[in-house]
Structures are given as structure tokens and as C-alpha cells.
Design an enzyme around this catalytic site. Structure first.
Site, PDB file in Angstrom:
ATOM      1  N   ARG D  96       1.591   0.890   4.815  1.00 29.75           N
ATOM      2  CA  ARG D  96       1.246  -0.496   5.075  1.00 29.75           C
ATOM      3  C   ARG D  96       1.752  -1.030   6.410  1.00 29.75           C
ATOM      4  O   ARG D  96       1.042  -1.787   7.081  1.00 29.75           O
ATOM      5  CB  ARG D  96       1.726  -1.385   3.930  1.00 29.75           C
ATOM      6  CG  ARG D  96       1.145  -1.012   2.556  1.00 29.75           C
ATOM      7  CD  ARG D  96      -0.313  -0.689   2.640  1.00 29.75           C
ATOM      8  NE  ARG D  96      -0.960  -0.558   1.343  1.00 29.75           N
ATOM      9  CZ  ARG D  96      -2.178  -0.089   1.185  1.00 29.75           C
ATOM     10  NH1 ARG D  96      -2.879   0.323   2.243  1.00 29.75           N
ATOM     11  NH2 ARG D  96      -2.717  -0.010  -0.003  1.00 29.75           N
ATOM     12  N   ASP D 125       1.203  -4.702  -2.190  1.00 30.39           N
ATOM     13  CA  ASP D 125       0.581  -4.464  -0.890  1.00 30.39           C
ATOM     14  C   ASP D 125       0.344  -5.744  -0.110  1.00 30.39           C
ATOM     15  O   ASP D 125       0.480  -5.771   1.119  1.00 30.39           O
ATOM     16  CB  ASP D 125      -0.723  -3.685  -1.073  1.00 30.39           C
ATOM     17  CG  ASP D 125      -0.441  -2.227  -1.376  1.00 30.39           C
ATOM     18  OD1 ASP D 125       0.624  -1.746  -0.959  1.00 30.39           O
ATOM     19  OD2 ASP D 125      -1.263  -1.587  -2.031  1.00 30.39           O
TER      20      ASP D 125
END
Lengths: 406, 406, 406, 406
Positions: D96, D125
Site C-alpha cells: 500500500r 487498506d
């Protein structure tokens, strides 16, 4: 907003929370229960009754929680020598879990489905109140007026008072100070005003609980604190309850200019804020507790406590008193306090609290071993060679293989 | 014992280490190289030359290490806000690695195969000297006379002097004090004598570097410290070298009764010992460094530093300066100091060093967000609700499943 | 050496400790008490009686400690998910404190003033035995023959046997293996021989408790473990005592090639050593315990346990079971296990122990919140915005002030 | 919502993010820039171009970030032996920060004022994307459609597609699986479906990257990994770039049934979730890295790494890669890797990755000291006595004073 029937409010009796009573009644069309506690803030709590009644409140709780506060919150925290960010004694933080717990208990008693408080949306206190509330009653509704309403300036607030006939004299009590303050038996805090510039020195007339070191007596005060299992149980030989201990030490400390603190701290919500604190008794207690531990605690448990302390302080500062991690840490801390008993002698003088003596029947200080004089074989100096050699072995091997050592 | 050809001795010029010179020559039939360093102990080092010569020493090292000491040892340590067991500023501990390093470097220069020191077998210093020596020269032979010889009393020592014609006047210098003392630019320490009773208060005439708070001036002294990347580079705007900074702060602190400490500490060799310390400059530096960090460090790196600090302090206290774990911790600490620049204003008064202001171009204090006044939307108070709700989620779920919460 | 009257020896019945019996009798002219325990090493302990008698021992202790071993040592350790240096399950380390405790108890019962053991001067076991002994009986005399005698080679040892008529057949039992081995209910270990080259792969015929993964069954075995408060109390629904649990899991694990480990570890005495271990049951238990905790522990207590675990493992590895720091850590760990109850389903197959299911009445897994489907309002996704915004606030402020961010 | 002019979207080319393109254009009346990266997810990224064009996107970024991903994110993380909650290798978490960084860089290049992503409001996320974005560009506007829109079911989404003429074939690609999946070079993850019951075993046909252990070859595969300064630089002697290393190990691991994991983990947003992961190469790397460290790292730095690791894992899991605390920890970790060079030999067999050998020119394993044979005086066993005696001193003193010891 129509689903709230009854809300328990942490009510100080001051202007802001009085406005909140009215605002809750109006906005949520619900019944308000007020809860006012004496936790040693130094103001009468009984007057809150009449004020609440005037606002139409029917269920009014006014309680003296000083003993419980010190015994069940302050004392356990001091067993860990707790300080946040190296300086702050957590005076505000430690009072919130008790208030949260009583709010929820009163909600349960009165059948309320919500709780409310007067903390703003920028501070730590909203977190501490609400974290406690959610932990103790997961389905509770929390109303935080400062995050909801549009009374965002003093003027709007005053207009609201006028409009709703909230007695004007409410507004006088706290307005003498340009600071946002909070007080309980452990401390009084100041924020806002000129303190918002971290370079500006606090003005002498801000401080309320202590004389300045300069104005303190020219002769030192000595005091002896008796510990049992990590807690102070007597001062100068006189047995006292926990809150009496703290009251006494606040007086002694304040008279000697002890416990003023001026810091910039990191709030849980992500900003830095400047705060000034007076914690006269707590400042003495922190030093004294380390002193009694210095002769009664094993080295490794002392060091482990020191490593865990910042985490424990953060848990309390951030509002997680009512959490499994706090209980876990407390179990470790309390396990170490069984033998932390004895007496510490302190000298208080113009801003300093100094340890000058400590003794204990549980003392691990062994004069016969520590002495510079002949120890009659209590300690074999030759043991040190092997001790050093093996402790150095990994370094010697690494250096022998050419590893960088400096 | 015949395998030692040349030994480098940490030589103070005092009685004990003079006896050691002779004893080494006799016992090991080896050449002795003396090494005497000025690390700010406040005594002339040059006289050690004549004394060493009188004892037949041919290779004599006398060095001024004050700048290196503060720059490369004291300063890095203060970047971590280092204190051992909540109180001790590590004044003795931090000087040892430098001495150990020079002993080894001189051994390498002179072709010596051994080093020696005058530390006893009960203390931490033997560990610190030898750990450093082994780490830097793994095959070195270490001779610790106090663990080997039978001169276990002052009388035997004096008899040895007489027998070996070691000048009597050696014995006078330090004998005025009943205490075992150690000094360098960071502190002076006292052990032994009446201090062996932890309940006994230290006598006023023991203290050498500071006036008593009672005897300090009645008016406070203000001082401004300028930081660059975690280190003080100027006082009241005047640029200074590290050791000049410390000398200046020692003077300022000592004059104001600052930096006295009386503790019982846990030695690495397993016993508790009582020590008194004067660390005037260091006490100011510790407070000031926390203050400059309070506005320039990110919260999480500050907290991580606090969690690592006790470990770092222990590493230094126990003598592991020259170790991979110290370098590892130092790398983490130094990484955080890049923006620790600015000015701290301190008030010194009768034993207290108080922070009254701090400012920095690197400041993370954001007045527009922290303010109690209208913040013009810089911070959205409504964000707090989601913040609290999700942080409380695990507690709410647990409580919802009936878990104990209090 | 004449001051020892009676010594309690940890006696295996093997060659080495039989030699020690004789050597102690001769060297110290003292009485020897033997103590032989069944802790699941897989060898009969009763034969030790005749051997001891043949050596003239009058007080012979032979005990079955398997239940106590697993219940009071192995189980508490597994509550912490304990592994040393990321790999080692502490099979040897955890047995030593029990032996040390019984040695001291027997010394107290028999009036012995010393204890002795057969561990060498290079290993960890000497430390573990002696640390326990000193902690439980501070004045005890410890005799460690391997550090004292000159029987430093197998040849000298055999010569000593012959000379002292120690039955030759002693020497046969263990000599089949070129490895130094240690076993108890938790594991069997191998050191020495070709293992002294860390690059050399262990030979297949070294392993004794497990088949090779290649030789294990081609079909997996499933097993269900029932936990109560952190401990396994039943296997496949059948209630068992702690040591029965471990015996059963050792069998299941060994049959499926589970639990082999080949590592280089750091000994407390400062050197690295290569060891191979078989811990079939323990390997299953470690995985399973994490699985039951994964649904019953709060996140923060789980994370705190993970942070404390390496320290706890080190405490046990280094021999400090009987210490305040171990009790302190245990208090924290045990506090978290109150709700660690439920069932874990494992798949065992050719060397792997895999978790395939876990359930609990104390589960904190909340399907209604975690679901990817519609959660009917159990979780308000909008809360996440405030959560992220405030958690990011410190980073945003820093970036806004130009701080390096990458 | 009218203040957004241009938004950069993390665009996979799949149905969900295609809907987001349209929804952003409509809702915010703004231009959308798409960013699609190959980070080893195993799907072509080039087709995303046509899809984006079809949706009217003018600025389309399609990039191969595999090398950067492994070199600058995966490798540094593996230097710390990072695992979250004892099991999870952080496959999703570590990808990420790179995506966040490129989103912001593209926003800066294209003059966009916002970024957007397709992560839901329940997961980690969203936090990782947004935390990175805020840290790198504090004033950026973040649009998280899943927290805003009302397309809360698959049906509504499909209706939206039809209504907006988003090509139907988008919907087919991923709908074969009932699981929510995420993949990159480090792993592939599965959530949802039957996995929402933690007791239910994952079905065999869910797994995509590895054969089952049962289906893996009957003969083991051996592989040698060459390390330089903590990173793998060659496999079986063949030099490779970081992402080639990981691709190769994924193949080797997947073929041998290695790297499947089934856990319940604690999300940062407060809930527990069940996830299954395949991390074939990473599983091998974790074991191998510990093995090369076992012979090249000093004990104390290894232990300190182990204590810091859970914190480091949490920092990455929670999305704080771009934070001062991550940089601080990384500095400490990287400091230790200077000598972590050498070769590890692994055996891969039916689900297990086992270390069978390790060697290094930097090895600290010293055969001459560790040996069970005569060590020719390299180690003096007598040193152990003093080592133990002084380490036990504090315990002996405590026991001598009657303290509880068991």
C-alpha cells in the site's frame, strides 16, 4: 435524534454544562440526569443541586468520590511511577475513568440510554469519557454537544443563555480566568490564553495551588512518608486514608512551591498542546515512591517496570483505563509491590522535593556486601573476573573476527 | 604472570594508582605505561607526569579529552534523555568507554599487551573498563589489582607505600574526604562513609560542586539554550563547543543549587549501593532537551524513544557502550534528532531548573489547530466521533459479549 | 573442600553422573544423595536405584514428575507463545527450574549443604541449575564437577571408571550416539558431532522422536484441542491431564514428522551453538494456542503479549524462572488467559501442523461486523474517515511544515 | 463536492474501480486520472488502458513497479523478520505505501487535487492508502467511494453499470471467486465467503498460488540463498534482482505446497477478521533470513530486533510506513544488517521450508569455543562460576532476606 429518552450528564454546575442541560432537553427532547462529583476540585458541589433543579432536572446525583478516586485510580497509577512524555503526571487523565464509570452506573440505575459531557472535540477528555462509556456499556449513546452544536463562540453561548433564561450569574464563576482549567485532588491544569504561545512564560498570577518558589518559606520542611505495598498509608507516622494523604501532601507541596510544570504535550487526537500544571502532592509522591522502591524492589523487576511505564502512561493518557491492556499491565505492576513497604524522608524546599533518606524492613540493600570496608567475605571479588569475561565473550569473538567495534 | 611485557594503566596520579604502578612492576615484572586524562574532573593532570617519572615510568600519556568526552559521549547520550532507574544521569558510566578506548589505542601504539585500572571488584567501573577493552582488543590481558592483591585495607596499602618508597604526600590529597569520589565534566559522585546507611542524610559539607539551594541566590537566573540537531550549540546566543557548554552550565547550575541527587541504585554486579551525585549542567540539559523535543519531535517517535530509553540507559550503565546493541539504539535515536533545533528558555532557582519557554523553526506545535479560539476549520471536531468510535470498537464488541470491563 | 558434608546430585544413572557420585565422595569426602526424576525423557528411572546403591549411596530419590512438569512449567510457558530467537521452544530450559527446586527441597529434607549436577561449564544448564538453587537456598554450596575436575576427555573419564570400579556397562547406553542429547516430555535435543559445522545437514538417523516428513503417512491427521483458560484440557473431546496431553501430541506429531528444528542459538554464556531439536507436541501446541487466542484475546493485550514474549523467553532461557521478573511477567500473561477457552482444529501432515478452524464461546470474532455482506448498520463506515483523519493529523501537520516524509 | 477538479484513482481495471471512475466523474464532475501498477498480482495491466479510455479517461498511468516494490518495501521489511500477530507476513500491508506514494506523485505531476481508491470502509487498506497520502501531501483531498456512495450491494452495483453503460464483461473476471482477493508479488489473500466462519476449513479450490502439500512432489527440493547485508542477491549461486528472487521463490514454494496460512487477525479499525494467505516465497525468506542472522548477528542486537519487531509489524500493518517511527525503527534495523551476508540452504518439502545449513564469512559461530571436544583453552570453564555467582547475587540477597522465591 428522537431516539434518546434519558441522558446522564457530567454536570459541573458551571455555565457550559448548564447550557448543555438546556440544549439536550431541547435538541433531544429528552430527560436529563445530572451527575456532579467532588473529586477534590476545590469547589463546592452542593450548589449544583439548585442549579440543576432550576433547569428542570429531576434526577440529580451529587457525590463525594475523593476517597475512591485516590484509592482506586491515583494510587494504582503511582505504583508504576507513571509519567507521560517524561514530565506529565496525568492529573486530568486519571480522573476521567471514574467519572465515566459513574455516568454508566447512573445510566443503568436510572434507565438512561445516553450519556453526555462538556468536553470539546479537540481534546483528550472526550476520548477518555467515551472510551470508558463504550467499554462499560457498549450500546450506550454518547452525546458530545461541543462536536454537534453551533454555539462555537462565547458570544453565541451567551446569546443562548439569554434566550433560554439560563441564570446569568452562572457565567461569572469561571470567567475570572483567561485559562481553560481543570482540577481534582491530583492537580489543577491551565490551557489557552497566552499559553498558546509556547515561548511565553506563564504569568505568576495564573498559578492557584502553589506559592512561587521565591515566595516559599526560607527554611525547608521535612516529611516522612510510610509505605505499605506501594501505597502511602501514613505521613509523619500518622495513619491516613488515601485522599487525606494527597490532601496533606498538596498542602505541604503547595506551601513550598512544589509541583509546577509547564510543557508542550502530544494529544491523542494528533496535535501538540501547551499546558501548565500544579501537582504538589503528586510530585512528592513520584519521587518518594521511586525511593522506597530503590531499596525494596529487585533490580530486574524495577527495570522491567521502567520499560513498561511509558506504555502504561500512554494507555491512561489516551483513555484506555477500562481496557484489557491496562488490567494486564496493572497485574504486572501490582505483582511487584508486595514488598514495597517502609519509610521515605523528604526535604521540601522552594520548589524541590528531595529524597534524603529511606528505610524498610523489606530492604534489599545489604550494607555488609556494599561496603567499601572489609566485607568479611560476603562478596568474592574474584567472581567479577568470570562475570566480565563471559559477558564480554560475544564482543571478544566479534572483535576477533574483525567486526567493527567503535 | 610472566607473560605480560607491558601494561597501560589508567593513572590518576593519586595514591591508589601510584601503588598500582609499583605493584604491576613488581608482580608482573613488566613495563608500565601511564595514561592520565583531563575529562573535567577539576584537578590538574600535569602533576601526574612527575609522579609517574618518579615511579620509573618511561612512557607517559597525559591528555586533554574534555571536548571529545562531551562531543562524542555526553551529547549522544543526552539525545536519548537518558536516565538510569528514573534518577541517575550516568555521569560515571559515560566517561568509562572513552578511557577504555584510549587505553587500548595507547596499548596498540606502545605495543603493550595488557591494560590495568584501579577499580575495585565490587563496582561497575571494572566492568565498563574491561568490557570496552575486550570489545576493542579481544586478546588483551586485563589486570585488575584490586581483585588480585592482598592490600585489602588502608593500613596494608600504606605499609606497601612505605616499603616501596612511594612518596607519602600522595596519600594526602584525597584523604580529606571520607567518601569515595569520582568526577568528570558531567558530574561528581560520592559513595561510602555515612552514605552506607540509606536512611542517613548526606552532610552539607560533602557536596563540592554546588551550593545548597538554601545558599543559592534569592533571584532566579534565566538562560537560553540553542539546539541544533539535538545538541546544544550556544548559550544565551553565544556559540560554544560542547565541553564549554557543559562547563558553563555546571557553573550556572552549581551556583543555583541545581543537580544534587541522593539515590540507591542497582549495580550490574548484583548489589544495591547508595550514591550521591552532583550533575548541575546535566540536570539542566535533561530538562531542556525534553523541552526542545516537545515541540520538534513527532509524537510516536517521542514515545518510542521513551520506551527505548531505559534499555539504552542500562546498556551504558552496564558498560556496553562499545557494543552492537548500543550502536543499534544510537542509530534509532540519532535518526530522530534531525529536526531537534531551536531555543529553550530555562529558569534556575534554588535547586530547580524549570522550562519557561521553547521555540523552533522546526516546531510542530500548530497554534491554528490547538487554539481554544475559532480555528477557521483547521480541525474538524466531527472527525473525533469516528476516531473514538473505531478506537472503542474492540472494547464495545468485548463488552457486548459480556466480557469483564472493570 | 572439607566443609561439605552432604550433597544432593541430579543423577541420571548414566556414566557421567555415576562418575560424579564417586568423584564427589572422594574429592569432598562427603555423603551423596541422588535424585533421579522421570520428566518424560523416555528412559526408565528405576534402574538408577541399583546403580546408586552400587556406588554406596544411601539416600536415593526417584520420582515421577511428569504431571508437575507439564502443569506448572510447560503450560504456563506456552500461555505466552514462548519462543527463543524466533525458533527455539525452550525444551531444555523449562525443565531445569523444576530439577533445581527438587534438588533444594531434597537438600532441605536430608540436611544436605550442597547440590551438584553434571552440566558442563560451557552451557546454559549450569546457569539454570545454579540460578534456581541460589534463588531458593541462598547459602547453598554448588559443586559443578565439570568446571573443577581434570577428567576433560572421554579417555580420562574411562580411566577413572576403571580405577574406581565403576561398572563398565554404564558406558554403553548412551555411546551409541555421537551427539550430546537431552530429553524430557517437551523435547529431545542434539548437539555436538557433525552438528558443530552449521553448514552440515543433520543425518536422518540422528532423529529419534519423529519420522521424517518423507516417511510420514500420505494422509493427513486431524485433531481437535480443547482449551480452558489458556491450557489444553482435552484432545478430540477426551479430557486429559497436562502430561497426557503432551504425550498424546508428541505421538501424533512424531508420527506425522512434525517438530524437527535445526538452529544456531546464542547461549547465555556468550557463544553461539548449533542444536537440533524434536518438539512434536510443543510445535502443535504453539500454533494452536495462537489460534485460540486469535479469537478470544483483545487486540491490544495480544500485541502487548507479543512485545513481552521475547523478554519472557530470554528470562527462561537464561535460567531465571525463580526470579521476580518471571513472576511479574507471568502475572501479566496469566491475566490475559481468563477467556482463552474454546476448540482449535489442526491438520497434521508430513511435517506441518496447520490450523484449519477455531471456535469459542468467548469468541470476540463478530461475524455481523466483519462481514463483506450488508451488516445491517452494525458498523458505520463513515466513522473510518474521522478515524483516519485524526490518526493522520500529526503526519499532516509535519508534512505541512515541510518535514521529510519519505 | 464541487471543489475537486482532478482526482487520481488507483485503478485495477476491474468492475469495482471502473464503476468508481464513472461515479467520480458524475458525482464530483471532475476529471479522473487512472493509475494501474504491476506489482506482481499476476494479471496483465495493459488491458486497463483500453478500459480507462472507454470510460473517457485522458491521463492513464500504467507502470511496472515490481522491482521497486520488492527492493524498497519487501526487502527492508524482511530485514526485521516481520510478522504480525505471530503469523501474518503483511503481504497486503507492504504494497500500500508504494501505491500511495505513486498516487501522490501522479497527483503532483498532473495537477490533481484529490486521490481515490476502491477500498471499503471496514478494512485496513483505506487507512494505509490515506495515511500515506496525507503524510506525503497533507492538503490532498481523499475520496473513498465505498464510504460515500449507496451502491452497497452487488445488485445496486450491477444496476449502476447497466445504467451507465459500463461494459458487462468487466463483471466476469473476478466473479468466479466467492472470495475477496488481493495479490502482489509477496502474496495473494482471500477473505469473505465461507471464511467468515472461523471454524470452517478453507476449500482446496480456493488456493491459487500453491499446490496442496498432498499434491506436492514426493521428493524434496533443496535451494541455496545468498545474502548480502540482509538481502537475498542470488539463488543457487545465480545473481538476481529482488523481484526476480521473489518470483523464483514463489515458484519454488508454490510447487512444494509452501506458504498457506489461515488466521483470524485484528484489524486496525477494531474488528477481527478471518483471512487466508498464500505467501510461498515470503515464507521461505522469513525462515532463511533468521538462519543467516543466527550466525552473523550479535546476540543482543538479535534480541533487541526481536523485541522491536512486533512494534515494527504493527506500524506497517496499521499503515504508517511513511512515518517518523517507521524511519526510526528502520534505522535501527538496517544498522544491524551490515554483516548479514552468507548462504542459507533450505529444504522444501510438502508444505515445509526447513533450514538445513548456513555459512558465512561474517560468521560469529566459533567452532573452537563451542566444541564439546577439547577447546585448547579458548574458553575457561572456571569463568562460569563467577558469572553465575554475580548474576545470582540479587536473588541470593533477596532469598537471604526471606523473600518469596517460588
Amino acid at each position: 435524534m428522537s431516539d434518546v429518552k434519558k441522558v446522564v450528564l457530567a454536570y459541573s454546575g458551571g455555565l457550559d454544562t448548564s447550557v448543555i442541560v438546556k440544549w439536550l432537553q431541547e435538541t433531544y427532547n429528552c430527560e436529563v440526569v445530572t451527575f456532579t462529583a467532588d473529586i477534590g476540585q476545590g469547589e463546592e458541589v452542593e450548589p449544583a443541586r439548585a442549579k440543576a433543579q432550576a433547569l428542570g432536572v429531576k434526577e440529580i446525583y451529587i457525590e463525594d468520590l475523593r476517597e475512591e478516586f485516590v484509592r482506586d485510580y491515583v494510587y494504582p497509577m503511582f505504583r508504576a511511577n507513571t509519567i507521560y512524555e517524561g514530565e506529565y503526571l496525568l492529573g486530568t487523565s486519571i480522573a476521567r475513568p471514574l467519572i465515566a464509570k459513574r455516568l454508566i452506573e447512573i445510566a443503568n440505575e436510572t434507565g438512561a440510554d445516553a450519556i453526555s459531557h462538556g468536553a470539546t472535540g479537540k481534546g483528550n477528555d472526550q476520548v477518555r469519557f467515551e472510551m470508558g462509556a463504550y467499554a462499560l456499556k457498549p450500546g450506550v449513546k454518547v452525546i458530545a454537544p461541543w462536536r454537534e452544536w453551533d454555539l462555537t463562540s462565547r458570544e453565541k453561548l451567551m446569546a443562548y443563555c439569554e434566550q433560554h433564561e439560563i441564570p446569568v450569574d452562572f457565567s461569572k464563576s469561571k470567567k475570572k480566568s483567561p485559562y481553560s482549567m481543570d482540577a481534582n485532588l491530583l492537580h489543577i491544569s491551565y490551557e489557552g490564553g497566552i499559553l498558546e504561545d509556547p515561548w511565553a512564560e506563564a504569568e505568576e498570577d495564573m498559578w492557584r495551588w502553589s506559592v512561587s518558589p521565591e515566595a516559599a518559606p526560607d527554611a525547608p520542611t521535612y516529611v516522612e512518608l510510610t509505605y505499605e505495598r506501594g501505597d502511602i498509608v501514613a505521613i509523619d507516622g500518622k495513619p491516613m486514608k488515601p485522599h487525606e494523604v494527597l490532601e496533606t501532601l498538596n498542602k505541604l507541596g503547595g506551601d513550598n512551591g512544589i509541583g509546577r510544570l509547564d510543557i508542550v504535550e502530544n494529544r491523542y487526537v494528533g496535535m501538540k498542546s501547551r499546558g501548565c500544571y500544579e501537582t504538589p502532592g503528586g510530585t512528592i509522591m513520584l519521587r518518594a515512591h521511586r525511593a522506597i522502591e530503590s531499596i525494596t524492589l529487585d533490580r530486574e523487576e524495577a527495570h522491567l517496570k521502567d520499560e513498561l511505564m511509558p506504555k502504561y502512561a500512554k494507555v491512561i493518557y489516551n483513555g484506555y483505563w477500562w481496557s484489557p491492556e491496562r488490567r494486564m499491565l496493572q497485574a504486572a505492576i501490582d505483582e511487584t509491590q508486595k514488598n514495597v513497604s517502609g519509610v521515605v524522608r523528604m526535604k521540601l524546599y522552594k520548589g524541590s522535593a528531595t529524597v534524603v533518606g529511606r528505610k524498610s524492613e523489606q530492604s534489599l540493600f545489604d550494607e555488609s556486601i556494599a561496603t567499601f570496608e572489609d566485607d568479611a567475605g560476603a562478596y568474592n571479588q574474584k567472581d567479577a573476573e568470570g562475570f566480565i569475561k563471559l559477558n564480554a565473550l560475544r564482543l571478544r569473538i566479534a572483535a576477533g573476527k574483525g567486526r567493527q567495534q567503535s
